[in-house]
Design an enzyme around this catalytic site. Structure first.
Site, PDB file in Angstrom:
ATOM      1  N   ASP A  52     -29.741 -36.193  31.154  1.00  0.00           N
ATOM      2  CA  ASP A  52     -28.591 -36.715  30.411  1.00  0.00           C
ATOM      3  C   ASP A  52     -28.214 -35.812  29.238  1.00  0.00           C
ATOM      4  O   ASP A  52     -29.013 -35.011  28.764  1.00  0.00           O
ATOM      5  CB  ASP A  52     -28.938 -38.089  29.828  1.00  0.00           C
ATOM      6  CG  ASP A  52     -29.146 -39.149  30.890  1.00  0.00           C
ATOM      7  OD1 ASP A  52     -29.024 -38.845  32.087  1.00  0.00           O
ATOM      8  OD2 ASP A  52     -29.439 -40.291  30.490  1.00  0.00           O
ATOM      9  N   HIS A 102     -21.492 -39.468  31.823  1.00  0.00           N
ATOM     10  CA  HIS A 102     -22.327 -40.095  30.783  1.00  0.00           C
ATOM     11  C   HIS A 102     -21.484 -40.425  29.557  1.00  0.00           C
ATOM     12  O   HIS A 102     -21.954 -40.327  28.436  1.00  0.00           O
ATOM     13  CB  HIS A 102     -23.488 -39.149  30.438  1.00  0.00           C
ATOM     14  CG  HIS A 102     -24.592 -39.780  29.619  1.00  0.00           C
ATOM     15  ND1 HIS A 102     -25.093 -41.039  29.843  1.00  0.00           N
ATOM     16  CD2 HIS A 102     -25.314 -39.290  28.565  1.00  0.00           C
ATOM     17  CE1 HIS A 102     -26.057 -41.308  28.966  1.00  0.00           C
ATOM     18  NE2 HIS A 102     -26.198 -40.256  28.170  1.00  0.00           N
ATOM     19  N   HIS A 106     -20.530 -40.184  23.956  1.00  0.00           N
ATOM     20  CA  HIS A 106     -21.838 -40.829  23.829  1.00  0.00           C
ATOM     21  C   HIS A 106     -21.877 -41.966  22.808  1.00  0.00           C
ATOM     22  O   HIS A 106     -22.817 -42.088  22.010  1.00  0.00           O
ATOM     23  CB  HIS A 106     -22.909 -39.781  23.490  1.00  0.00           C
ATOM     24  CG  HIS A 106     -24.284 -40.151  23.974  1.00  0.00           C
ATOM     25  ND1 HIS A 106     -25.098 -41.058  23.329  1.00  0.00           N
ATOM     26  CD2 HIS A 106     -24.997 -39.755  25.053  1.00  0.00           C
ATOM     27  CE1 HIS A 106     -26.239 -41.177  23.981  1.00  0.00           C
ATOM     28  NE2 HIS A 106     -26.203 -40.409  25.039  1.00  0.00           N
ATOM     29  N   HIS A 195     -33.630 -35.333  29.508  1.00  0.00           N
ATOM     30  CA  HIS A 195     -32.435 -34.919  28.749  1.00  0.00           C
ATOM     31  C   HIS A 195     -32.342 -33.405  28.634  1.00  0.00           C
ATOM     32  O   HIS A 195     -33.267 -32.777  28.116  1.00  0.00           O
ATOM     33  CB  HIS A 195     -32.467 -35.536  27.351  1.00  0.00           C
ATOM     34  CG  HIS A 195     -32.350 -37.032  27.369  1.00  0.00           C
ATOM     35  ND1 HIS A 195     -33.398 -37.846  27.717  1.00  0.00           N
ATOM     36  CD2 HIS A 195     -31.286 -37.851  27.138  1.00  0.00           C
ATOM     37  CE1 HIS A 195     -32.988 -39.114  27.689  1.00  0.00           C
ATOM     38  NE2 HIS A 195     -31.715 -39.141  27.346  1.00  0.00           N
TER      39      HIS A 195
HETATM   40 ZN   LIG Z   1     -27.546 -40.089  26.594  1.00  0.00          ZN
END
Ligand SMILES: [Zn+2]
Length: 239
Positions: A52, A102, A106, A195
């Protein structure tokens, strides 16, 4: 962020249990707010590696590690990061990995309007399409938190929600702890969450993530697992 406290403030007047709602919005296996999957098929020893918050300046180094094991992965990218580093997003797609949505910037989706949520998803979708020529089919909510309005936005953009069966905590733990968490979560159909970026940070330090992947992949292969993209791991009939 104390999500339960935020929810209590927002819902106290309505007498809704913030505890129950907190569960619904952030527990990976909950689909009450918006449909999502958190695990793939259990019929194969397959694992989906997901990353991510990219793309980041360090993503190419991760691509090299994945390539050395021939491991396909899925990258849930933020639109703002894709606009900043479109060449890296393209490189991810060209290496054969899958790209998911995503959100654009954010944000925590809790307490946001349906319009705001729809815009976050559609602007990111557009950025990813522009940079890579591919239209994401999967969405992962920032912080794993889903909110009202997400269901409609996902439907409109033809996105399926994807959470995870194990999360690395690679943004706050050291490599050995990350590796051991993920090894514990290594089961057929596992969707592991790591991530390759840190929200919208420029030049994020993802050294822990890179080292964890270097150590994890050979050990999972040794245990008989192989790696699949999200699209594939959700399909029970794939060879
Ligand atoms: Zn994230």
């Amino acid at each position: 962020m104390d999500l339960v406290r935020v929810l209590e403030t927002a819902l106290g007047v309505a007498g809704v249990s913030a505890g129950a709602l907190g569960y619904a919005v952030r527990v990976p296996s909950s689909s009450w707010i918006a449909p999502s999957v958190h695990r793939g098929t259990v019929v194969r020893p397959a694992i989906a590696l997901t990353f991510d918050d990219g793309p980041s300046e360090s993503t190419p180094e991760l691509l090299e590690i994945l390539a050395s094991y021939g491991a396909p992965a899925t990258f849930f990218e933020c639109g703002a990061n894709v606009r900043r580093l479109p060449g890296v997003a393209r490189q991810v797609a060209e290496a054969g990995h899958e790209i998911g949505n995503h959100s654009d910037t954010h944000p925590l989706l809790a307490l946001k309007s349906a319009d705001f949520i729809d815009r976050e998803l559609s602007v990111a979708q557009e950025a990813i399409e522009d940079a890579t020529g591919h239209s994401p089919r999967y969405f992962r909510a920032p912080y794993g938190v889903r909110w009202f309005g997400l269901r409609a936005a996902q439907q409109r953009l033809d996105l399926t929600g994807v959470t995870w069966s194990a999360i690395a905590l690679d943004w706050k733990r050291q490599t050995p702890a990350v590796v051991s968490r993920l090894l514990k979560g290594a089961v057929n159909g596992a969707i592991l969450c790591l991530h390759d970026g840190r929200v919208l940070e420029h030049h994020p330090d993802i050294g822990v993530t890179l080292q964890a992947v270097r150590e994890l992949l050979p050990r999972l292969i040794e245990q008989g697992f192989h790696f699949e993209k999200v699209t594939d791991i959700l399909c029970p009939t794939k060879n």
